[in-house]
Write an enzyme that holds these catalytic residues in place. Structure first.
Site, mmCIF file in Angstrom:
data_model
loop_
_atom_site.group_PDB
_atom_site.id
_atom_site.type_symbol
_atom_site.label_atom_id
_atom_site.label_comp_id
_atom_site.label_asym_id
_atom_site.label_seq_id
_atom_site.Cartn_x
_atom_site.Cartn_y
_atom_site.Cartn_z
ATOM 1 N N THR A 144 0.697 -1.156 -0.105
ATOM 2 C CA THR A 144 0.175 -0.119 0.054
ATOM 3 C C THR A 144 0.722 1.178 0.078
ATOM 4 O O THR A 144 0.503 2.371 -0.479
ATOM 5 C CB THR A 144 -0.843 0.009 1.449
ATOM 6 O OG1 THR A 144 -0.023 -0.421 2.356
ATOM 7 C CG2 THR A 144 -2.030 -1.038 1.208
ATOM 8 N N SER A 179 17.827 -4.539 4.893
ATOM 9 C CA SER A 179 18.514 -3.440 4.254
ATOM 10 C C SER A 179 18.173 -2.106 4.623
ATOM 11 O O SER A 179 18.888 -1.206 4.654
ATOM 12 C CB SER A 179 18.520 -3.683 2.510
ATOM 13 O OG SER A 179 16.908 -3.503 2.266
ATOM 14 N N ASP A 211 9.640 0.793 4.776
ATOM 15 C CA ASP A 211 10.393 0.117 5.771
ATOM 16 C C ASP A 211 11.479 1.072 6.307
ATOM 17 O O ASP A 211 11.992 1.226 7.432
ATOM 18 C CB ASP A 211 11.406 -0.747 4.728
ATOM 19 C CG ASP A 211 10.502 -1.896 4.194
ATOM 20 O OD1 ASP A 211 9.277 -1.927 4.903
ATOM 21 O OD2 ASP A 211 11.111 -2.559 3.313
HETATM 22 C C1 GAF Z 1 9.110 -4.108 0.769
HETATM 23 C C2 GAF Z 1 9.137 -2.679 0.339
HETATM 24 F F1 GAF Z 1 10.372 -2.228 0.476
HETATM 25 C C3 GAF Z 1 7.952 -1.933 1.027
HETATM 26 O O1 GAF Z 1 8.074 -0.736 0.593
HETATM 27 C C4 GAF Z 1 6.687 -2.205 0.832
HETATM 28 O O2 GAF Z 1 6.241 -2.135 -0.543
HETATM 29 C C5 GAF Z 1 6.735 -3.849 1.211
HETATM 30 O O3 GAF Z 1 7.621 -4.506 0.428
HETATM 31 C C6 GAF Z 1 5.443 -4.443 0.753
HETATM 32 O O4 GAF Z 1 4.464 -3.783 1.611
HETATM 33 O O5 GAF Z 1 9.185 -4.256 2.061
#
Ligand code: GAF
Length: 384
Positions: free
Chosen positions: A40, A131, A175
């Site tokens: 999302t 990461s 993240d």
């Molecule tokens: C990975 C991506 F790095 C995040 O930005 C996010 O899109 C996630 O996948 C899915 O929710 O961790």
């Protein structure tokens, strides 16, 4: 990856042994679990991650020859780079470090060289954002070493820029926001359009629950291309629907009627319903009704499996077995195509549930999973 001791004093000792000097400090940034709100973030939507106790630690000190020397105790390797080496697309683990130097410089910050020694106990390739933890720990260290006054959210955005434009992974902000902004005992409700952040109490002990994180240890071979493909489908759908991002879809049924492609329809249904589930989950948590997260987490997993099609058989099996064992709301967490599931498990039952899943993996001919109990923890910061 080698297992290494992951405390600040041990790392400071390793720094002294390597460089012959004291580190100017030790910094940390955590891995994360996303409780709900998957894929999302790059649709301008809502996410709700929490930070793990597992983290990247960095001991660092200034260096006066204009280069950056980075030692990973886990990889048992040292890499050295200078400003002229900072080319987007650099390969290897050091790209996450160099990418942060690059992003800071590109944003106009003046940086001196540094010696950096790092260790990590965030599982890699498991969908727990090792990461982003590395990027955010480097950013915390370099900001302090260079007296840079950069607020938390701006740090997250610089770390994401390193990931997107230097490493080349087209991720959203979740993240890095989690690694930077999370606080102990809380999940972070984050609006990826407005950047509004709310710390929502997430006290599983008050509901006599624990959080199982089970790493299915499945290969991530297709992660990069499939992640980019999902993102492209969402952007294509937004274009057809004439909205800035899928966050703006307010009438799902009429949006689905306007999309000719059944695959794109499924992708849109996932994103729109997942955003709604995050909003419901926030209300549930604000009211302290943790067990009531279960139906939302269940629906989130089904949506990732059937509509967004980002689960794999090992992940689905782990979820099914966890459910059969009485765990609440087991679901895959993270970008998908393998990695970890999370589940809310009655206190004291984590080992039993994990053992049942491990047994089912043996029966299915899958490799052994790993697991731990997650503790919602603090975001990046200086330890010493
Ligand atoms: C990975 C991506 F790095 C995040 O930005 C996010 O899109 C996630 O996948 C899915 O929710 O961790």
């Amino acid at each position: 990856m080698r297992r290494v001791s992951n405390d600040a004093a041990a790392l400071a000792g390793a720094f002294r042994a390597r460089t012959g000097q004291q580190p100017a400090g030790v910094w940390a940034a955590p891995g994360r679990v996303n409780l709900i709100g998957e894929h999302t973030d790059y649709n301008d939507g809502y996410v709700m991650p929490f930070a793990l106790a597992q983290r990247v630690l960095i001991a660092a000190a200034p260096r006066h020859d204009g280069s950056w020397s980075v030692t990973s105790l886990n990889n048992h390797s040292t890499e050295v780079f200078r400003a002229a080496d900072l080319q987007p697309g650099m390969a290897g683990w050091q790209a996450y470090v160099a990418g942060v130097v690059w992003a800071l410089q590109e944003a106009g910050h003046r940086l001196g060289g540094a010696d950096l020694v790092l260790s990590s106990d965030v599982p890699t390739g498991a969908g727990l954002s090792s990461s982003a933890a590395l990027e955010c720990a480097v950013l915390a260290a370099l900001a302090d070493l260079n007296d840079l006054d950069i607020a938390g959210l701006e740090r997250a955005k610089l770390a994401r820029r390193a990931e997107n434009a230097f490493v080349g992974a087209p991720t959203g902000l979740m993240d890095q926001a989690a690694a930077t902004l999370c606080t102990a005992g809380h999940a972070l409700f984050f609006d990826c359009r407005t950047d509004d952040a709310e710390q929502v109490r997430f006290d599983t002990a008050s509901a006599s629950l624990e959080i199982l994180v089970l790493d299915t240890k499945t290969s991530h071979a297709l992660v990069d291309s499939e992640y980019a493909a999902r993102r492209a489908s969402c952007e294509e759908a937004a274009r057809i629907l004439g909205v800035a991002a899928l966050r703006d879809v307010t009438d799902l049924d009429s949006a689905l009627e306007r999309l000719p492609d059944p695959v794109i329809r499924r992708r849109v249904r996932h994103v729109v319903t997942e955003n709604a589930r995050v909003l419901e989950a926030v209300d549930v948590l604000r009211a302290g009704r943790i067990a009531d997260l279960a139906p939302l987490l269940d629906a989130s997993h089904a949506s990732m499996r059937d509509d967004f099609e980002i689960t794999v058989p090992q992940v689905d099996l782990a979820v099914e077995v966890a459910q059969a064992c009485g765990a609440l709301g087991p679901r895959m967490t993270g970008g998908g195509f393998g990695g970890c599931i999370i589940a809310l498990v009655p206190a004291g039952d984590v080992e039993r549930v994990a053992a049942e899943i491990a047994r089912s993996f043996v029966d299915a001919g899958y490799g052994a999973p790993a697991h731990f109990t997650a503790v919602p923890s603090a975001g990046a910061g200086r330890l010493q």
